[in-house]
Structures are given as C-alpha cells and as structure tokens.
Design a protein around this motif. Structure first.
Motif, PDB file in Angstrom:
ATOM      1  N   LEU A 252      38.948 -39.417  65.658  1.00 20.82           N
ATOM      2  CA  LEU A 252      40.259 -39.710  66.240  1.00 20.82           C
ATOM      3  C   LEU A 252      41.391 -39.023  65.486  1.00 20.82           C
ATOM      4  CD1 LEU A 252      39.892 -43.527  67.020  1.00 20.82           C
ATOM      5  CD2 LEU A 252      39.658 -41.605  68.602  1.00 20.82           C
ATOM      6  N   CYS A 253      41.271 -38.937  64.161  1.00 20.68           N
ATOM      7  CA  CYS A 253      42.351 -38.341  63.357  1.00 20.68           C
ATOM      8  C   CYS A 253      42.357 -36.824  63.407  1.00 20.68           C
ATOM      9  CB  CYS A 253      42.275 -38.823  61.913  1.00 20.68           C
ATOM     10  SG  CYS A 253      42.754 -40.553  61.713  1.00 20.68           S
ATOM     11  N   HIS A 254      41.609 -36.249  64.335  1.00 16.02           N
ATOM     12  CA  HIS A 254      41.729 -34.821  64.630  1.00 16.02           C
ATOM     13  C   HIS A 254      42.073 -34.602  66.102  1.00 16.02           C
ATOM     14  CE1 HIS A 254      40.462 -32.678  60.922  1.00 16.02           C
ATOM     15  NE2 HIS A 254      40.011 -33.884  60.633  1.00 16.02           N
ATOM     16  N   MET A 255      42.340 -35.713  66.828  1.00 20.62           N
ATOM     17  CA  MET A 255      42.670 -35.579  68.248  1.00 20.62           C
ATOM     18  C   MET A 255      43.909 -36.355  68.660  1.00 20.62           C
ATOM     19  SD  MET A 255      39.077 -35.499  70.370  1.00 20.62           S
ATOM     20  CE  MET A 255      39.955 -34.847  71.793  1.00 20.62           C
ATOM     21  N   ILE A 256      44.128 -37.515  68.040  1.00 16.26           N
ATOM     22  CA  ILE A 256      45.198 -38.419  68.471  1.00 16.26           C
ATOM     23  C   ILE A 256      46.134 -38.674  67.302  1.00 16.26           C
ATOM     24  CG2 ILE A 256      45.730 -40.695  69.415  1.00 16.26           C
ATOM     25  CD1 ILE A 256      42.827 -40.777  70.452  1.00 16.26           C
ATOM     26  N   GLY A 257      47.430 -38.637  67.542  1.00 16.37           N
ATOM     27  CA  GLY A 257      48.383 -38.964  66.490  1.00 16.37           C
ATOM     28  C   GLY A 257      49.420 -37.874  66.277  1.00 16.37           C
ATOM     29  N   GLU A 258      50.193 -38.028  65.219  1.00 14.62           N
ATOM     30  CA  GLU A 258      51.309 -37.125  64.943  1.00 14.62           C
ATOM     31  C   GLU A 258      50.929 -36.095  63.883  1.00 14.62           C
ATOM     32  OE1 GLU A 258      54.403 -39.762  63.760  1.00 14.62           O
ATOM     33  OE2 GLU A 258      54.858 -40.387  65.827  1.00 14.62           O
ATOM     34  N   ARG A 268      43.640 -29.392  63.109  1.00 18.13           N
ATOM     35  CA  ARG A 268      44.419 -30.291  63.957  1.00 18.13           C
ATOM     36  C   ARG A 268      44.485 -31.715  63.398  1.00 18.13           C
ATOM     37  NH1 ARG A 268      41.233 -26.932  67.396  1.00 18.13           N
ATOM     38  NH2 ARG A 268      42.400 -25.847  69.031  1.00 18.13           N
ATOM     39  N   ALA A 269      44.371 -31.885  62.107  1.00 11.57           N
ATOM     40  CA  ALA A 269      44.402 -33.216  61.492  1.00 11.57           C
ATOM     41  C   ALA A 269      45.703 -33.931  61.828  1.00 11.57           C
ATOM     42  CB  ALA A 269      44.241 -33.101  59.983  1.00 11.57           C
ATOM     43  N   THR A 270      45.601 -35.231  62.122  1.00 17.00           N
ATOM     44  CA  THR A 270      46.754 -36.022  62.555  1.00 17.00           C
ATOM     45  C   THR A 270      46.922 -37.269  61.684  1.00 17.00           C
ATOM     46  OG1 THR A 270      45.512 -37.434  64.090  1.00 17.00           O
ATOM     47  CG2 THR A 270      46.307 -35.319  64.937  1.00 17.00           C
ATOM     48  N   ASN A 271      48.082 -37.896  61.829  1.00 16.96           N
ATOM     49  CA  ASN A 271      48.322 -39.227  61.280  1.00 16.96           C
ATOM     50  C   ASN A 271      48.101 -40.255  62.385  1.00 16.96           C
ATOM     51  OD1 ASN A 271      49.064 -38.250  58.773  1.00 16.96           O
ATOM     52  ND2 ASN A 271      51.257 -38.315  59.203  1.00 16.96           N
ATOM     53  N   LEU A 272      47.308 -41.293  62.102  1.00 20.38           N
ATOM     54  CA  LEU A 272      47.028 -42.337  63.099  1.00 20.38           C
ATOM     55  C   LEU A 272      47.287 -43.686  62.440  1.00 20.38           C
ATOM     56  CD1 LEU A 272      46.041 -42.703  65.999  1.00 20.38           C
ATOM     57  CD2 LEU A 272      43.708 -42.864  65.117  1.00 20.38           C
ATOM     58  N   TRP A 273      48.501 -44.215  62.655  1.00 23.06           N
ATOM     59  CA  TRP A 273      48.945 -45.381  61.900  1.00 23.06           C
ATOM     60  C   TRP A 273      48.106 -46.648  62.127  1.00 23.06           C
ATOM     61  CZ3 TRP A 273      50.316 -49.816  64.316  1.00 23.06           C
ATOM     62  CH2 TRP A 273      50.700 -49.734  65.658  1.00 23.06           C
ATOM     63  N   PRO A 274      47.533 -46.918  63.324  1.00 19.72           N
ATOM     64  CA  PRO A 274      46.781 -48.178  63.470  1.00 19.72           C
ATOM     65  C   PRO A 274      45.582 -48.308  62.527  1.00 19.72           C
ATOM     66  CG  PRO A 274      47.303 -47.266  65.632  1.00 19.72           C
ATOM     67  CD  PRO A 274      47.632 -46.208  64.628  1.00 19.72           C
ATOM     68  N   LEU A 275      45.078 -47.193  62.015  1.00 23.87           N
ATOM     69  CA  LEU A 275      43.926 -47.248  61.120  1.00 23.87           C
ATOM     70  C   LEU A 275      44.306 -47.295  59.647  1.00 23.87           C
ATOM     71  CD1 LEU A 275      41.420 -44.670  62.691  1.00 23.87           C
ATOM     72  CD2 LEU A 275      41.192 -47.164  62.639  1.00 23.87           C
ATOM     73  N   ALA A 276      45.593 -47.264  59.342  1.00 26.18           N
ATOM     74  CA  ALA A 276      46.023 -47.080  57.949  1.00 26.18           C
ATOM     75  C   ALA A 276      45.496 -48.161  57.016  1.00 26.18           C
ATOM     76  CB  ALA A 276      47.544 -47.019  57.879  1.00 26.18           C
ATOM     77  N   SER A 283      43.928 -42.625  57.030  1.00 25.87           N
ATOM     78  CA  SER A 283      44.308 -42.131  58.360  1.00 25.87           C
ATOM     79  C   SER A 283      45.654 -41.406  58.356  1.00 25.87           C
ATOM     80  CB  SER A 283      44.328 -43.278  59.373  1.00 25.87           C
ATOM     81  OG  SER A 283      45.404 -44.161  59.130  1.00 25.87           O
ATOM     82  N   TRP A 284      46.327 -41.328  57.190  1.00 25.03           N
ATOM     83  CA  TRP A 284      47.471 -40.412  57.064  1.00 25.03           C
ATOM     84  C   TRP A 284      46.868 -39.030  56.787  1.00 25.03           C
ATOM     85  CZ3 TRP A 284      50.807 -43.198  59.223  1.00 25.03           C
ATOM     86  CH2 TRP A 284      50.992 -44.537  58.905  1.00 25.03           C
ATOM     87  N   HIS A 285      46.117 -38.564  57.778  1.00 19.58           N
ATOM     88  CA  HIS A 285      45.198 -37.448  57.595  1.00 19.58           C
ATOM     89  C   HIS A 285      45.895 -36.094  57.657  1.00 19.58           C
ATOM     90  CE1 HIS A 285      41.028 -36.445  57.159  1.00 19.58           C
ATOM     91  NE2 HIS A 285      40.938 -35.759  58.276  1.00 19.58           N
ATOM     92  N   ASN A 286      47.036 -36.045  58.315  1.00 16.34           N
ATOM     93  CA  ASN A 286      47.746 -34.778  58.461  1.00 16.34           C
ATOM     94  C   ASN A 286      48.264 -34.283  57.111  1.00 16.34           C
ATOM     95  OD1 ASN A 286      50.926 -33.703  59.426  1.00 16.34           O
ATOM     96  ND2 ASN A 286      49.082 -32.574  60.008  1.00 16.34           N
ATOM     97  N   LEU A 287      48.907 -35.160  56.348  1.00 13.49           N
ATOM     98  CA  LEU A 287      49.372 -34.762  55.022  1.00 13.49           C
ATOM     99  C   LEU A 287      48.196 -34.407  54.126  1.00 13.49           C
ATOM    100  CD1 LEU A 287      49.956 -35.846  51.844  1.00 13.49           C
ATOM    101  CD2 LEU A 287      51.565 -34.293  52.966  1.00 13.49           C
ATOM    102  N   HIS A 288      47.110 -35.149  54.261  1.00 12.87           N
ATOM    103  CA  HIS A 288      45.945 -34.851  53.422  1.00 12.87           C
ATOM    104  C   HIS A 288      45.443 -33.434  53.658  1.00 12.87           C
ATOM    105  CE1 HIS A 288      42.165 -34.932  51.409  1.00 12.87           C
ATOM    106  NE2 HIS A 288      41.465 -34.926  52.523  1.00 12.87           N
ATOM    107  N   HIS A 289      45.409 -32.989  54.919  1.00 18.10           N
ATOM    108  CA  HIS A 289      44.939 -31.636  55.190  1.00 18.10           C
ATOM    109  C   HIS A 289      46.012 -30.594  54.841  1.00 18.10           C
ATOM    110  CE1 HIS A 289      40.913 -31.628  57.198  1.00 18.10           C
ATOM    111  NE2 HIS A 289      41.137 -32.919  57.066  1.00 18.10           N
ATOM    112  N   ALA A 290      47.258 -30.998  54.829  1.00 19.50           N
ATOM    113  CA  ALA A 290      48.310 -30.076  54.394  1.00 19.50           C
ATOM    114  C   ALA A 290      48.318 -29.908  52.879  1.00 19.50           C
ATOM    115  CB  ALA A 290      49.676 -30.580  54.876  1.00 19.50           C
ATOM    116  N   ASP A 291      47.904 -30.951  52.158  1.00 18.44           N
ATOM    117  CA  ASP A 291      47.909 -30.926  50.690  1.00 18.44           C
ATOM    118  C   ASP A 291      46.710 -31.732  50.187  1.00 18.44           C
ATOM    119  OD1 ASP A 291      48.534 -30.670  48.045  1.00 18.44           O
ATOM    120  OD2 ASP A 291      50.386 -31.845  48.118  1.00 18.44           O
TER     121      ASP A 291
END
Length: 336
Positions: A252-258, A268-276, A283-291
C-alpha cells in the motif's frame, strides 16, 4: 546505502559477445525476469513453499479462529495485555532493530542492545535477520523497477496489472524462492558472529514466540485454557497482524498516499497515515525512501513515529550513538 548492479558475463564462452543489455525500464511495463536475485529451482522449492505457506497461512487461520471465539467471548484481559506487549516488542525489533539499525545504519547500538533487537525482530516470524536485511537492501537498490523483490508495479501500471502487483507485493512475493544473496547485500552481517548466531537461531525463536504466550497465559491465568487463548491471541493473531502491517508498507505504501518528498526515478514510496501507529512510524515511507539513513521517518507536524522515539530514548540512555537525525536543511532539500 548504494548498491550498484552490474551485468554478469558468467557462462559466456570466450570470444563471444555478451548479450545486449535489456532496454531501459519505462516505468509502466511489466518487469522482465528478476535482476539482483538468485533463483532457486531444486527439490528444496517444495519445502520452501510449504514452510512459507505455514508461516503466512497459520497466523491468518488463527485470526479467523479468534474471531469465532470472540463471538463466543472466549478472550481474557491477560490475552490482550500479552498480545499488546509482544506486538510492541517484536514490532520494534523489526522497525528499530532490523530496519533502521541493521539495514540502514541510522544509528549504532551497543552490543547487548543490538543483539536483543535482532532477537526481538526474529520473533516476529518474518524471516531470519540476515535474509530480511538482504531482501530489504535489494528493495532499496531497485525500488519499483526490475530487481525489486516486492514492487506493486511488477505487472505493469494498467488496472489488472496493479491489482495483481498489489497482491504480489503484499504476500505473493514470499512464495517465489528467489534469494537476495547475503554475500552481496549484507556482507557486514555475514561477517558479524553475533548476528550470524541470531540468524541460525531463527527456528528456535519462532518456537519461543509461540511458547511465551502459552506459558505466560497458563502461569498468569492458572489454567491450560488461559494458555491456549494466550497462544491464539498473543501468538497467532499478534503475528498475523504484524505480518500484514509490515506487508502493507511493501504494498500500500507504494500505491496509496502522499508524496511530499522527492525520491529516485520510478520510486513511488508514499506516506500512509492510517498505518503510522500500528507500523511504529514505518508508513511515513516517502521520507524514508528520500533519505533512507534518517533515524526519523515522520518529520512533519503531527506525524507519529514511535520507532524514532525509542531510538531517542536509547541515545539518551547511552545505548545508541552516531544517530542520523534529520536536520531542517536536509529535509527541506528533499521536498518535492
């Protein structure tokens, strides 16, 4: 961490031109045969698939059985407490130990803490520590492009391909006996005698993670029935929940989220807050893949990151050092 993939010329006769490289990935097509893995095709495949099926299906069956028993109210307060404690301990073993510590080097821990976190993560039933780390480093080396072991874009970006890819990224990839060679992706752990010992102990730690709730339930409740319900709720159901939360980060954190931060091409890593909360901040996965080496994944206001809080506590206690905390400038430089 940067892992460079180079084409292999093994098996090409002398004087023969190597085959042409595959065309560059266009971001939409199904993946060609995997890069970066070692396919295993021998009699051990059946054993591998059987063990994987047991690990995946048995906790899920336990979840269904637990639902039926809950309807009959066969649950005790001790089951809930044991399940919450073991979920937290094993979940943080994965997120703080396996992931942020051993995979990405977000911090360094003193030896007893490093080993304890590796043991706790192994009790999550997600595989031995060295194999887990090797697979995850390979995921970062090839994120959402050919070579990624669990990308939801494996079968293309059309509707059916994405539905198929979502299921594959969540659980299907576990049934492909394609190993990410530890000698290539985790040589530091292969060379570490403590981590090798924990890795070898994985089957026994799986037994321990089931025996603990049974034994504690019986001891606290005073009857074997408490042991059985403890095994069901704090054993099988707890394992199933943590499995699916972890796998949801893969899928999900590569398909749904910001996606507020820039990542590499095709990532395409995303942030998906309901799983945090359930994922302890993973699930704050976008920042993790950025850094990837950042010890904190939830960097914006209101982003709960329990794993980062644990690392902070370990740092203050002197158990962790060389922690890679995100700075304002570093975060701003990665904004999309």
């Amino acid at each position: 961490m940067s892992i460079i993939s180079t084409p292999s010329t093994k098996g090409i006769p002398a004087g023969t031109d190597p085959p042409p490289p595959p065309p560059p990935y266009d971001g939409t097509s199904p993946f060609p045969p995997d890069e970066g893995s070692t396919p295993v095709r021998d009699s051990g495949d059946r054993i591998y698939v059987g063990v994987t099926a047991a690990i995946v299906v048995l906790p899920f069956v336990g979840l269904g059985l637990a639902g039926w028993l809950l309807w009959g109210r066969l649950i005790h307060p001790v089951d809930i407490v044991l399940a919450a404690v073991l979920y937290t301990v094993t979940g943080l073993g994965v997120t703080v130990g396996f992931h942020r510590g051993l995979t990405h080097g977000s911090y360094r821990a003193i030896r007893p803490v490093r080993v304890a976190l590796a043991v706790a993560g192994s009790m999550s039933f997600q595989g031995d520590v060295i194999g887990w780390v090797a697979t995850h480093r390979r995921h970062h080396a090839f994120t959402d492009r050919p070579g990624d072991p669990h990308s939801p874009y494996r079968y293309g970006t059309h509707l059916w391909g994405q539905l198929h890819g979502l299921l594959d990224a969540h659980v299907g990839w576990l049934f492909r006996n394609e190993q990410s060679p530890p000698e290539r992706y985790a040589p530091d752990l292969v060379a570490d005698p403590d981590i090798r010992a924990v890795s070898r102990a994985f089957p026994w730690l799986c037994l321990l993670t089931l025996a603990l709730p049974f034994g504690l339930g019986w001891a606290i409740g005073g009857s074997w029935l408490y042991g059985v319900t403890g095994l069901l709720w704090a054993g099988l159901v707890r394992i199933a929940l943590l499995h699916h939360v972890t796998w949801s980060v893969n899928s999900l954190c590569h398909m749904i989220g910001e996606r507020p931060f820039r990542t590499r091409r095709h990532d395409r890593a995303t942030n998906l807050w309901p799983l945090a909360l359930l994922s302890f901040g993973e699930s704050w996965h976008n920042l993790h893949h950025a850094d990837p080496t950042s010890a904190r994944h939830g960097v914006d206001r209101g982003q709960i990151d329990p794993s980062a809080a644990v690392i902070r506590l370990m740092e203050r206690a002197g158990w962790a050092y060389d922690v890679h905390w995100p700075t304002a400038d570093r975060v701003a430089a990665r904004r999309a």
